[in-house]
Design a protein around this motif. Structure first.
Motif, PDB file in Angstrom:
ATOM      1  N   GLY A   1       0.814  -1.204   0.000  1.00  0.00           N
ATOM      2  CA  GLY A   1       0.000   0.000   0.000  1.00  0.00           C
ATOM      3  C   GLY A   1       0.845   1.251   0.000  1.00  0.00           C
ATOM      4  N   THR A   2       0.162   2.376  -0.082  1.00  0.00           N
ATOM      5  CA  THR A   2       0.845   3.666  -0.059  1.00  0.00           C
ATOM      6  C   THR A   2       0.268   4.516   1.065  1.00  0.00           C
ATOM      7  N   LEU A   3       1.153   5.207   1.762  1.00  0.00           N
ATOM      8  CA  LEU A   3       0.763   6.109   2.842  1.00  0.00           C
ATOM      9  C   LEU A   3       1.426   7.449   2.608  1.00  0.00           C
ATOM     10  N   ARG A   4       0.722   8.501   2.919  1.00  0.00           N
ATOM     11  CA  ARG A   4       1.324   9.829   2.883  1.00  0.00           C
ATOM     12  C   ARG A   4       1.191  10.421   4.275  1.00  0.00           C
ATOM     13  N   LEU A   5       2.307  10.855   4.807  1.00  0.00           N
ATOM     14  CA  LEU A   5       2.330  11.513   6.108  1.00  0.00           C
ATOM     15  C   LEU A   5       2.437  13.005   5.873  1.00  0.00           C
ATOM     16  N   ASP A   6       1.432  13.737   6.310  1.00  0.00           N
ATOM     17  CA  ASP A   6       1.432  15.193   6.198  1.00  0.00           C
ATOM     18  C   ASP A   6       1.830  15.766   7.550  1.00  0.00           C
ATOM     19  N   VAL A   7       3.045  16.265   7.618  1.00  0.00           N
ATOM     20  CA  VAL A   7       3.630  16.748   8.864  1.00  0.00           C
ATOM     21  C   VAL A   7       3.514  18.270   8.894  1.00  0.00           C
ATOM     22  N   ARG A   8       2.651  18.774   9.782  1.00  0.00           N
ATOM     23  CA  ARG A   8       2.459  20.222   9.902  1.00  0.00           C
ATOM     24  C   ARG A   8       3.500  20.798  10.858  1.00  0.00           C
ATOM     25  N   ASP A   9       4.097  21.928  10.424  1.00  0.00           N
ATOM     26  CA  ASP A   9       5.120  22.563  11.250  1.00  0.00           C
ATOM     27  C   ASP A   9       5.203  24.047  10.903  1.00  0.00           C
ATOM     28  N   ASP A  10       4.907  24.905  11.851  1.00  0.00           N
ATOM     29  CA  ASP A  10       5.023  26.362  11.682  1.00  0.00           C
ATOM     30  C   ASP A  10       4.338  26.886  10.426  1.00  0.00           C
TER      31      ASP A  10
ATOM     32  N   SER B   1       3.483  25.402   7.687  1.00  0.00           N
ATOM     33  CA  SER B   1       3.726  24.699   6.423  1.00  0.00           C
ATOM     34  C   SER B   1       3.522  23.201   6.651  1.00  0.00           C
ATOM     35  N   THR B   2       3.430  22.478   5.560  1.00  0.00           N
ATOM     36  CA  THR B   2       3.229  21.031   5.645  1.00  0.00           C
ATOM     37  C   THR B   2       4.279  20.323   4.798  1.00  0.00           C
ATOM     38  N   ASN B   3       4.974  19.375   5.415  1.00  0.00           N
ATOM     39  CA  ASN B   3       5.933  18.517   4.710  1.00  0.00           C
ATOM     40  C   ASN B   3       5.248  17.193   4.423  1.00  0.00           C
ATOM     41  N   HIS B   4       5.436  16.679   3.217  1.00  0.00           N
ATOM     42  CA  HIS B   4       4.789  15.444   2.806  1.00  0.00           C
ATOM     43  C   HIS B   4       5.828  14.330   2.666  1.00  0.00           C
ATOM     44  N   TRP B   5       5.555  13.202   3.289  1.00  0.00           N
ATOM     45  CA  TRP B   5       6.393  12.013   3.192  1.00  0.00           C
ATOM     46  C   TRP B   5       5.534  10.910   2.603  1.00  0.00           C
ATOM     47  N   TYR B   6       6.002  10.289   1.542  1.00  0.00           N
ATOM     48  CA  TYR B   6       5.243   9.269   0.825  1.00  0.00           C
ATOM     49  C   TYR B   6       5.912   7.920   1.041  1.00  0.00           C
ATOM     50  N   LEU B   7       5.178   6.970   1.620  1.00  0.00           N
ATOM     51  CA  LEU B   7       5.715   5.651   1.917  1.00  0.00           C
ATOM     52  C   LEU B   7       5.042   4.630   1.008  1.00  0.00           C
ATOM     53  N   THR B   8       5.837   3.865   0.304  1.00  0.00           N
ATOM     54  CA  THR B   8       5.340   2.779  -0.532  1.00  0.00           C
ATOM     55  C   THR B   8       5.775   1.477   0.121  1.00  0.00           C
ATOM     56  N   ILE B   9       4.803   0.637   0.447  1.00  0.00           N
ATOM     57  CA  ILE B   9       5.083  -0.617   1.142  1.00  0.00           C
ATOM     58  C   ILE B   9       4.760  -1.773   0.204  1.00  0.00           C
ATOM     59  N   ALA B  10       5.737  -2.642  -0.017  1.00  0.00           N
ATOM     60  CA  ALA B  10       5.554  -3.834  -0.844  1.00  0.00           C
ATOM     61  C   ALA B  10       6.710  -4.789  -0.577  1.00  0.00           C
ATOM     62  N   ASP B  11       6.423  -6.082  -0.612  1.00  0.00           N
ATOM     63  CA  ASP B  11       7.458  -7.119  -0.454  1.00  0.00           C
ATOM     64  C   ASP B  11       8.298  -6.911   0.801  1.00  0.00           C
ATOM     65  N   GLN B  12       7.655  -6.551   1.895  1.00  0.00           N
ATOM     66  CA  GLN B  12       8.319  -6.326   3.181  1.00  0.00           C
ATOM     67  C   GLN B  12       9.369  -5.222   3.126  1.00  0.00           C
ATOM     68  N   GLN B  13       9.193  -4.292   2.226  1.00  0.00           N
ATOM     69  CA  GLN B  13      10.098  -3.155   2.126  1.00  0.00           C
ATOM     70  C   GLN B  13       9.300  -1.867   2.172  1.00  0.00           C
TER      71      GLN B  13
ATOM     72  N   GLU C   1      -3.185   5.759  -0.601  1.00  0.00           N
ATOM     73  CA  GLU C   1      -4.323   4.998  -0.095  1.00  0.00           C
ATOM     74  C   GLU C   1      -4.715   5.437   1.314  1.00  0.00           C
ATOM     75  N   LEU C   2      -3.742   5.916   2.073  1.00  0.00           N
ATOM     76  CA  LEU C   2      -4.007   6.438   3.415  1.00  0.00           C
ATOM     77  C   LEU C   2      -3.190   7.708   3.599  1.00  0.00           C
ATOM     78  N   VAL C   3      -3.854   8.751   4.080  1.00  0.00           N
ATOM     79  CA  VAL C   3      -3.173  10.010   4.397  1.00  0.00           C
ATOM     80  C   VAL C   3      -3.311  10.228   5.901  1.00  0.00           C
ATOM     81  N   VAL C   4      -2.171  10.433   6.564  1.00  0.00           N
ATOM     82  CA  VAL C   4      -2.138  10.682   8.005  1.00  0.00           C
ATOM     83  C   VAL C   4      -1.621  12.092   8.212  1.00  0.00           C
ATOM     84  N   ARG C   5      -2.388  12.903   8.962  1.00  0.00           N
ATOM     85  CA  ARG C   5      -2.013  14.298   9.202  1.00  0.00           C
ATOM     86  C   ARG C   5      -1.840  14.536  10.698  1.00  0.00           C
TER      87      ARG C   5
END
Length: 140
Positions: free
Chosen positions: A26-35, A37-49, A60-64
């Motif tokens: 799956g894919t996850l995006r972490l939206d990290v709010r700071d002062d 602004s928002t920094n975006h981190w995109y995680l792709t998970i497959a084959d235990q990596q 598929e999932l966005v976490v803020r």
């Protein structure tokens, strides 16, 4: 452990992770709010990596959450599910992927997987043969 979420995520992209289920992807995006602004981190998970990139693409999932919340997760001080229940983070999308964050981010210091505890308990029992066990074994 004084790591920030950014430091943790930058070093995360390091090979196979046996703690992740083999069949989960799956894919996850972490939206990290700071002062403001928002920094975006995109995680792709497959084959235990887990592959980490910086992207605001749809996932598929966005976490803020605020940076402080993600920093606590990176130090093992906050379980993602607990953060959701306390309204410290918000999610949108496939909630099943939220539980992957607990495997991607570290647990509390000294925490052990329940299977490890069970194996240790069994090993302790096997290594300690008390008088009752010895007497029973001799009768067989």
């Amino acid at each position: 452990m004084g790591a920030t979420a950014e430091q943790y995520l930058r070093q995360l992209d390091t090979g196979r992770r046996p703690d992740l289920p083999e069949t989960t992807a799956g894919t996850l995006r972490l939206d990290v709010r700071d002062d403001g602004s928002t920094n975006h981190w995109y995680l792709t998970i497959a084959d235990q990596q887990v592959r980490v990139t910086r992207s605001a693409d749809d996932a598929e999932l966005v976490v803020r959450a605020d940076r402080a919340v993600f920093d606590r997760m990176a130090r093992g001080g906050l379980h993602p599910g607990a953060g959701l229940l306390r309204n410290e983070l918000t999610v949108q999308g496939n909630m099943q992927l939220l539980m992957l964050l607990r495997r991607i981010f570290p647990g509390p210091d000294g925490a052990r997987h329940p299977r490890e505890l069970g194996r240790a308990a069994l090993a302790g029992r096997a290594g300690h043969a008390g008088p009752e066990t010895t007497a029973r074994d001799e009768r067989s």
